[in-house]
Design a protein around this motif. Structure first.
Motif, PDB file in Angstrom:
ATOM      1  N   ARG A   1    -100.719  38.788  77.071  1.00 21.07           N
ATOM      2  CA  ARG A   1     -99.531  38.741  76.217  1.00 21.07           C
ATOM      3  C   ARG A   1     -98.852  40.100  76.048  1.00 21.07           C
ATOM      4  NH1 ARG A   1    -101.027  36.200  70.805  1.00 21.07           N
ATOM      5  NH2 ARG A   1    -102.079  35.053  72.399  1.00 21.07           N
ATOM      6  N   ASP A   2     -99.596  41.116  75.710  1.00 22.19           N
ATOM      7  CA  ASP A   2     -99.016  42.434  75.436  1.00 22.19           C
ATOM      8  C   ASP A   2     -99.071  43.366  76.651  1.00 22.19           C
ATOM      9  OD1 ASP A   2     -98.498  41.713  72.797  1.00 22.19           O
ATOM     10  OD2 ASP A   2    -100.530  42.241  72.168  1.00 22.19           O
ATOM     11  N   HIS A   3     -99.374  42.828  77.789  1.00 20.01           N
ATOM     12  CA  HIS A   3     -99.507  43.639  79.003  1.00 20.01           C
ATOM     13  C   HIS A   3     -98.159  43.800  79.709  1.00 20.01           C
ATOM     14  CE1 HIS A   3    -104.062  42.594  79.494  1.00 20.01           C
ATOM     15  NE2 HIS A   3    -103.766  43.053  78.284  1.00 20.01           N
ATOM     16  N   GLN A   4     -98.132  44.760  80.632  1.00 22.26           N
ATOM     17  CA  GLN A   4     -96.960  44.950  81.489  1.00 22.26           C
ATOM     18  C   GLN A   4     -97.143  44.052  82.713  1.00 22.26           C
ATOM     19  OE1 GLN A   4     -94.263  47.080  81.072  1.00 22.26           O
ATOM     20  NE2 GLN A   4     -95.056  47.352  78.993  1.00 22.26           N
ATOM     21  N   TYR A   5     -96.158  43.217  82.981  1.00 21.35           N
ATOM     22  CA  TYR A   5     -96.235  42.346  84.146  1.00 21.35           C
ATOM     23  C   TYR A   5     -94.849  42.139  84.709  1.00 21.35           C
ATOM     24  CZ  TYR A   5     -95.088  38.951  80.524  1.00 21.35           C
ATOM     25  OH  TYR A   5     -94.495  38.303  79.481  1.00 21.35           O
ATOM     26  N   ASP A   6     -94.833  41.658  85.955  1.00 20.89           N
ATOM     27  CA  ASP A   6     -93.564  41.416  86.639  1.00 20.89           C
ATOM     28  C   ASP A   6     -93.804  40.315  87.669  1.00 20.89           C
ATOM     29  OD1 ASP A   6     -90.935  41.676  87.382  1.00 20.89           O
ATOM     30  OD2 ASP A   6     -91.080  43.783  87.949  1.00 20.89           O
ATOM     31  N   LEU A   7     -92.700  39.795  88.221  1.00 18.56           N
ATOM     32  CA  LEU A   7     -92.815  38.799  89.274  1.00 18.56           C
ATOM     33  C   LEU A   7     -93.461  39.451  90.507  1.00 18.56           C
ATOM     34  CD1 LEU A   7     -89.318  37.105  88.966  1.00 18.56           C
ATOM     35  CD2 LEU A   7     -91.511  36.134  88.258  1.00 18.56           C
ATOM     36  N   VAL A   8     -94.185  38.659  91.256  1.00 23.95           N
ATOM     37  CA  VAL A   8     -94.914  39.174  92.420  1.00 23.95           C
ATOM     38  C   VAL A   8     -93.986  39.896  93.402  1.00 23.95           C
ATOM     39  CG1 VAL A   8     -96.277  38.527  94.455  1.00 23.95           C
ATOM     40  CG2 VAL A   8     -96.851  37.580  92.211  1.00 23.95           C
TER      41      VAL A   8
END
Length: 150
Positions: free
Chosen positions: A47-54
């Motif tokens: 939830r609080d992490h940094q993520y992006d589309l593959v």
């Protein structure tokens, strides 16, 4: 090692699945955890992490890899020039060794000729001296034999 990084890494053609939910497609990349995740994982664990589309994450990582390869490529060019320099010096050493060996062989051939000539000269002198002494001794013997016989 030269060339674009996309030639080094083949494009992803297979569908990637989430490690936590194997039936779900992994459409996101959690940059905090460094793993592929599905949308369900965003709500539960990431939830609080940094993520992006593959695809976007792949493009970012590709740029990082390309940027990190630039100094290596410069070092490779430097090393290639150094290897070329060493190869050139090795060839020069081999060429110089060949010339020195030829010079040594020539000098030794001249020394052998000089020694053989000196040997011939000394042997001739020894034979000449021996013949003269033998003549003198033969004359002395003849003189003694004549005196003895009388």
């Amino acid at each position: 090692m030269t060339g674009d990084v996309t030639t080094l890494v083949p494009p992803l053609k297979k569908t990637l699945f989430c490690a936590t939910h194997p039936s779900k497609k992994a459409k996101l990349y959690c940059e905090t955890c460094d793993e592929l995740i599905c949308r369900d994982c965003i709500v539960r664990v990431h939830r609080d992490h940094q993520y992006d589309l593959v695809p976007e994450s792949f493009a970012k990582q590709e740029k990082v890899i390309v940027d990190s390869l630039k100094p290596v490529e410069e070092q490779i060019a430097t090393l290639e020039r150094a290897v070329e320099s060493v190869d050139t010096r090795c060839a020069a050493v081999v060429e110089q060794k060949t010339a020195v060996v030829a010079e040594i062989r020539t000098a030794m051939a001249h020394l052998r000729q000089a020694l053989e000539a000196r040997e011939t000269e000394l042997v001739g002198q020894a034979e000449q001296t021996a013949q003269q002494k033998l003549k003198t001794l033969a004359a002395q013997r003849d003189g003694l034999n004549c005196n003895w016989a009388s």
